[in-house]
Design a protein around this motif. Structure first.
Motif, PDB file in Angstrom:
ATOM      1  N   UNK A   9      36.792  48.641  48.343  1.00 45.60           N
ATOM      2  CA  UNK A   9      37.718  48.502  49.452  1.00 45.60           C
ATOM      3  C   UNK A   9      39.217  47.718  48.777  1.00 45.60           C
ATOM      4  N   UNK A  10      40.146  47.913  49.354  1.00 42.96           N
ATOM      5  CA  UNK A  10      41.348  47.539  48.724  1.00 42.96           C
ATOM      6  C   UNK A  10      41.129  45.976  48.345  1.00 42.96           C
ATOM      7  N   UNK A  11      41.614  45.497  47.367  1.00 48.28           N
ATOM      8  CA  UNK A  11      41.472  43.857  47.047  1.00 48.28           C
ATOM      9  C   UNK A  11      40.054  43.648  46.168  1.00 48.28           C
ATOM     10  N   UNK A  12      39.287  44.551  45.911  1.00 44.26           N
ATOM     11  CA  UNK A  12      38.015  44.167  45.276  1.00 44.26           C
ATOM     12  C   UNK A  12      38.288  43.840  43.837  1.00 44.26           C
ATOM     13  N   UNK A  13      37.732  42.783  43.465  1.00 49.08           N
ATOM     14  CA  UNK A  13      37.512  42.425  41.973  1.00 49.08           C
ATOM     15  C   UNK A  13      36.127  42.759  41.460  1.00 49.08           C
ATOM     16  N   UNK A  14      36.026  43.631  40.727  1.00 55.35           N
ATOM     17  CA  UNK A  14      34.823  44.264  40.477  1.00 55.35           C
ATOM     18  C   UNK A  14      34.007  43.538  39.350  1.00 55.35           C
ATOM     19  N   UNK A  15      32.970  42.791  39.644  1.00 58.87           N
ATOM     20  CA  UNK A  15      32.187  42.152  38.787  1.00 58.87           C
ATOM     21  C   UNK A  15      30.935  42.659  38.310  1.00 58.87           C
ATOM     22  N   UNK A  16      30.767  42.855  36.934  1.00 56.23           N
ATOM     23  CA  UNK A  16      29.670  43.854  36.657  1.00 56.23           C
ATOM     24  C   UNK A  16      28.743  42.964  35.656  1.00 56.23           C
ATOM     25  N   UNK A  17      27.559  42.944  35.848  1.00 57.00           N
ATOM     26  CA  UNK A  17      26.425  42.158  34.961  1.00 57.00           C
ATOM     27  C   UNK A  17      26.097  43.283  34.255  1.00 57.00           C
ATOM     28  N   UNK A  71      44.155  38.214  41.782  1.00 58.27           N
ATOM     29  CA  UNK A  71      43.175  37.556  42.750  1.00 58.27           C
ATOM     30  C   UNK A  71      42.677  38.728  43.787  1.00 58.27           C
ATOM     31  N   UNK A  72      41.044  38.653  43.710  1.00 62.60           N
ATOM     32  CA  UNK A  72      40.595  39.897  44.276  1.00 62.60           C
ATOM     33  C   UNK A  72      39.136  39.130  45.202  1.00 62.60           C
ATOM     34  N   UNK A  73      38.374  39.997  45.635  1.00 63.47           N
ATOM     35  CA  UNK A  73      37.335  39.624  46.482  1.00 63.47           C
ATOM     36  C   UNK A  73      36.089  40.292  45.563  1.00 63.47           C
ATOM     37  N   UNK A  74      35.157  39.588  44.930  1.00 64.57           N
ATOM     38  CA  UNK A  74      34.039  39.948  44.334  1.00 64.57           C
ATOM     39  C   UNK A  74      33.125  41.194  44.996  1.00 64.57           C
ATOM     40  N   UNK A  75      33.192  42.266  44.250  1.00 68.90           N
ATOM     41  CA  UNK A  75      32.276  43.434  44.589  1.00 68.90           C
ATOM     42  C   UNK A  75      31.201  43.384  43.398  1.00 68.90           C
ATOM     43  N   UNK A  76      30.037  43.342  43.357  1.00 67.90           N
ATOM     44  CA  UNK A  76      28.928  43.016  42.398  1.00 67.90           C
ATOM     45  C   UNK A  76      27.974  44.336  42.212  1.00 67.90           C
ATOM     46  N   UNK A  77      27.703  44.514  40.661  1.00 69.39           N
ATOM     47  CA  UNK A  77      26.593  45.340  40.531  1.00 69.39           C
ATOM     48  C   UNK A  77      26.000  44.962  39.424  1.00 69.39           C
ATOM     49  N   UNK A  78      24.561  45.187  39.102  1.00 73.16           N
ATOM     50  CA  UNK A  78      23.713  44.774  37.894  1.00 73.16           C
ATOM     51  C   UNK A  78      23.536  46.018  37.220  1.00 73.16           C
ATOM     52  N   UNK A 106      33.032  41.591  33.366  1.00 71.02           N
ATOM     53  CA  UNK A 106      31.955  42.187  32.705  1.00 71.02           C
ATOM     54  C   UNK A 106      31.657  40.844  31.910  1.00 71.02           C
ATOM     55  N   UNK A 107      30.103  40.670  31.239  1.00 68.01           N
ATOM     56  CA  UNK A 107      29.602  39.621  30.397  1.00 68.01           C
ATOM     57  C   UNK A 107      29.129  40.630  29.410  1.00 68.01           C
ATOM     58  N   UNK A 108      29.562  41.539  28.893  1.00 68.03           N
ATOM     59  CA  UNK A 108      29.300  42.188  27.652  1.00 68.03           C
ATOM     60  C   UNK A 108      30.611  42.821  27.190  1.00 68.03           C
ATOM     61  N   UNK A 109      30.396  44.358  26.636  1.00 68.76           N
ATOM     62  CA  UNK A 109      31.670  45.119  26.375  1.00 68.76           C
ATOM     63  C   UNK A 109      32.090  45.553  27.694  1.00 68.76           C
TER      64      UNK A 109
END
Length: 236
Positions: free
Chosen positions: A98-106, A54-61, A133-136
């Motif tokens: 930050x502690x608790x981040x769920x890293x989401x990478x497009x 369980x985490x909080x979304x940290x996003x990047x593209x 991630x949505x790729x490799x």
């Protein structure tokens, strides 16, 4: 009728609120507030190994690198790679973890090992819990599994970043597996896949997710007792 009331809670409170919830519980909670068609990340995105986060979304593209690639000797290529990681494909979001981040990478579906055995350990030390991630997006998977780094991706990659992908932006809405993910959303992932809860619905969704989890535990506990099984943490 779907409620639109937003309850303000801290990151820590959200993480605690969702800590014991399964993906299926959260999916049910989304249904309870009318979000039947939202939140479930496409089933083609699978865990590297079975675990729950369980985490909080940290996003990047990231975007595909347009090129062109020029011919270089091995030594020239070594120097060029240093420039590439400095100027083209870097990870400025990593400094913000930050502690608790769920890293989401497009990563635009690119077949590239953006994450690996080394940088994921660095981010783990800063508090990152998992990656989507949505790729490799992931390589060195034997070591990554050994190090216990949770990753959900569409496939595993071999290649490095250079000539394949470039950093574009961070802390923005992205889309992975048909779901819009905003910074601060709650991400829950386990062997059943990944589900994303918009931050403004997070408290209400959790209320009904816990309702469903409690009902499941009570029903299974009675069946455990009928079967003569010892009660475990999944039914208590």
């Amino acid at each position: 009728m779907m409620s639109t009331q937003e309850t303000k809670v801290s990151r820590e409170e959200l993480l605690e609120l969702y800590d014991d919830l399964r993906v299926t519980d959260v999916r049910d909670g989304l249904d309870w507030v009318g979000l039947h068609g939202y939140g479930t990340v496409d089933h083609s995105i699978q865990p590297l190994f079975r675990t729950k986060v369980v985490g909080i979304a940290r996003t990047a593209r990231y975007l595909p690198f347009e090129g062109p690639m020029t011919n270089k000797t091995g030594d020239e290529y070594t120097e060029w790679v240093k420039w590439y990681y400095s100027e083209v494909c870097n990870d400025p979001w990593g400094a913000d973890i930050e502690p608790g981040d769920f890293v989401c990478l497009d990563v635009a579906g690119v077949d590239v090992g953006l994450l690996g055995s080394n940088n994921t350990l660095d981010f783990k030390a800063k508090g990152a819990r998992a990656y989507l991630t949505n790729g490799g997006g992931i390589r060195d998977t034997d070591e990554v599994i050994h190090q216990g780094i949770p990753v959900w991706s569409k496939f595993i990659s071999q290649g490095m970043d250079q000539g394949r992908i470039r950093y574009y932006e961070k802390d923005i809405p992205i889309a992975i597996g048909g779901v819009a993910i905003y910074p601060g959303d709650v991400v829950v992932a386990d062997g059943d896949g990944v589900v994303v809860v918009p931050q403004k619905y997070a408290v209400e969704v959790a209320k009904f997710a816990h309702q469903e989890l409690s009902g499941d535990k009570e029903g299974r506990r009675r069946l455990y007792e009928r079967l003569g099984w010892d009660l475990d943490e999944t039914v208590l």
